[in-house]
Design a protein around this motif. Structure first.
Motif, PDB file in Angstrom:
ATOM      1  N   GLN A 101       0.884  -1.108  -0.088  1.00 31.14           N
ATOM      2  CA  GLN A 101      -0.001  -0.009  -0.017  1.00 31.14           C
ATOM      3  C   GLN A 101       0.891   1.163   0.239  1.00 31.14           C
ATOM      4  O   GLN A 101       2.109   1.040   0.608  1.00 31.14           O
ATOM      5  N   GLY A 102       0.485   2.233  -0.752  1.00 32.29           N
ATOM      6  CA  GLY A 102       1.428   3.534  -0.624  1.00 32.29           C
ATOM      7  C   GLY A 102       2.657   3.337  -1.410  1.00 32.29           C
ATOM      8  O   GLY A 102       2.730   2.653  -2.421  1.00 32.29           O
ATOM      9  N   TYR A 103       3.751   4.113  -0.952  1.00 29.39           N
ATOM     10  CA  TYR A 103       4.986   4.122  -1.660  1.00 29.39           C
ATOM     11  C   TYR A 103       5.973   2.829  -1.615  1.00 29.39           C
ATOM     12  O   TYR A 103       5.929   2.201  -0.648  1.00 29.39           O
ATOM     13  N   ILE A 118       3.406 -10.302  -5.507  1.00 31.15           N
ATOM     14  CA  ILE A 118       3.132  -9.156  -5.000  1.00 31.15           C
ATOM     15  C   ILE A 118       1.446  -8.637  -5.016  1.00 31.15           C
ATOM     16  O   ILE A 118       1.081  -8.795  -6.223  1.00 31.15           O
ATOM     17  N   VAL A 119       1.047  -8.248  -3.946  1.00 30.68           N
ATOM     18  CA  VAL A 119      -0.484  -7.716  -3.947  1.00 30.68           C
ATOM     19  C   VAL A 119      -0.343  -6.248  -3.893  1.00 30.68           C
ATOM     20  O   VAL A 119       0.414  -5.875  -2.795  1.00 30.68           O
ATOM     21  N   ALA A 120      -0.983  -5.359  -4.590  1.00 33.53           N
ATOM     22  CA  ALA A 120      -0.828  -4.095  -4.391  1.00 33.53           C
ATOM     23  C   ALA A 120      -2.293  -3.257  -4.346  1.00 33.53           C
ATOM     24  O   ALA A 120      -3.250  -4.046  -5.091  1.00 33.53           O
ATOM     25  N   VAL A 184      -5.710  -4.648   0.714  1.00 29.77           N
ATOM     26  CA  VAL A 184      -4.585  -5.354   0.529  1.00 29.77           C
ATOM     27  C   VAL A 184      -4.147  -6.302   1.516  1.00 29.77           C
ATOM     28  O   VAL A 184      -4.029  -7.400   1.227  1.00 29.77           O
ATOM     29  N   PRO A 185      -4.275  -5.759   2.830  1.00 28.47           N
ATOM     30  CA  PRO A 185      -4.122  -6.784   3.964  1.00 28.47           C
ATOM     31  C   PRO A 185      -4.903  -7.975   3.863  1.00 28.47           C
ATOM     32  O   PRO A 185      -4.192  -9.252   3.733  1.00 28.47           O
TER      33      PRO A 185
END
Ligand code: CO8
Length: 256
Positions: A101-103, A118-120, A184-185
């Motif tokens: 999440q985020g940067y 990768i989960v985004a 995401v989590p």
């Protein structure tokens, strides 16, 4: 509080959380060392079937800590031997899922690319902005990004620092799955849970063969696959999995 937190959200699942919110989870020496130490220990822990690597809702990690590098010389950077810590993460035999999440910028994007999956979030942002501060990626960004998205997209990102959203990263093949930011989590946990119920010997062989084969010729990769496939017929889990299929019940895998 530690700058990397170890959580156990589910049986069989370990979660490593980078915890420097005041610095957008920038990767300082302590974070890199703690990540490597945890990965090394979790990699040897038979009760761990999957590892989630994450930050917070605002930042996965906004790069290597620029304060740690700004005044360093080349020899000092070399003598830090950071590649040994990164290598420990890359060589973790357990499946690793990055939940972004985020940067995920600079070393943060490189860290995410160390993961197997990768989960985004849709508005997560991926970038290799090192060139903007006078350097270049130093933890796999030029190599892993090129392998993930191909030469021309990777060159564009690395030479311009272009920011790519989670949605675009999914279209490019940089991430495995994109979901609404808040999901995401749960999405990462869901994948970890699914993998943690799979036969661990097969999962370990899949990871090893796919990563080693990616850097080998097709013939060599196919041979690695064949040998690992054959080896799994020595496992109790293979017998259990196929017997459970015939018995129409859920298999109980023990990693034997
Ligand atoms: N290093 C150190 N501190 C950082 C970093 C970073 N990478 N990113 C953010 N911070 C700090 C800021 O300095 C700020 O601290 P302070 O409050 O004390 O001023 C705090 O985090 C909050 O950041 P901002 O106020 O800047 O937050 P914004 O929401 O305005 O902006 C950004 C967020 C866009 C992420 C912005 O902080 C930014 O541009 N950060 C730098 C991103 C960057 O350039 N990353 C690449 C670094 S170089 C790198 O990763 C090399 C990898 C090589 C690996 C090899 C290992 C040695």
């Amino acid at each position: 509080m530690s700058e990397v937190l170890l959580e156990r959200p589910l049986d069989g699942v370990a979660l490593l959380r980078i915890n420097r919110p005041e610095a957008k989870n920038a990767l300082n020496g302590a974070v890199r060392r703690l990540l490597a130490e945890h990965m090394s220990e979790l990699g040897q822990d038979a009760s761990v079937r999957a590892i989630i690597l994450t930050g917070n809702a605002d930042a996965f990690a906004a790069g290597a800590d620029i304060k740690d590098m700004a005044d360093a010389g080349a020899i000092e950077i070399m003598q830090r031997n950071n590649h040994l810590l990164w290598r420990t993460i890359a060589q973790c035999p357990k499946p690793v899922i990055a939940a972004v999440q985020g940067y995920a910028w600079g070393g943060g994007c490189e860290l995410a690319m160390h993961a197997d999956i990768i989960v985004a979030g849709e508005t997560a942002s991926f970038s290799q902005p090192e060139v903007k501060v006078g350097i270049m990626p130093g933890a796999g960004g030029t190599q892993r990004l090129m392998r993930a998205v191909g030469k021309h997209k990777a060159m564009l990102m690395v030479m311009t620092g272009e920011v790519v959203s989670g949605l675009d990263a999914a279209r490019m093949g940089l991430v495995s799955k994109v979901v609404a930011d808040a999901e995401v989590p749960a999405a990462a946990l869901d994948i970890a849970k699914t993998i943690s119920r799979m036969p661990p010997l097969a999962i370990a062989q899949i990871k090893e063969v796919m990563l080693a084969g990616a850097d080998a010729s097709l013939e060599t990769g196919l041979m690695l696959e064949r040998k690992a496939f054959q080896l799994l017929f020595a496992s109790q889990d293979q017998k259990e999995g196929m017997r459970a299929f015939f018995d129409k019940r859920k298999p109980a895998y023990e990693g034997k």
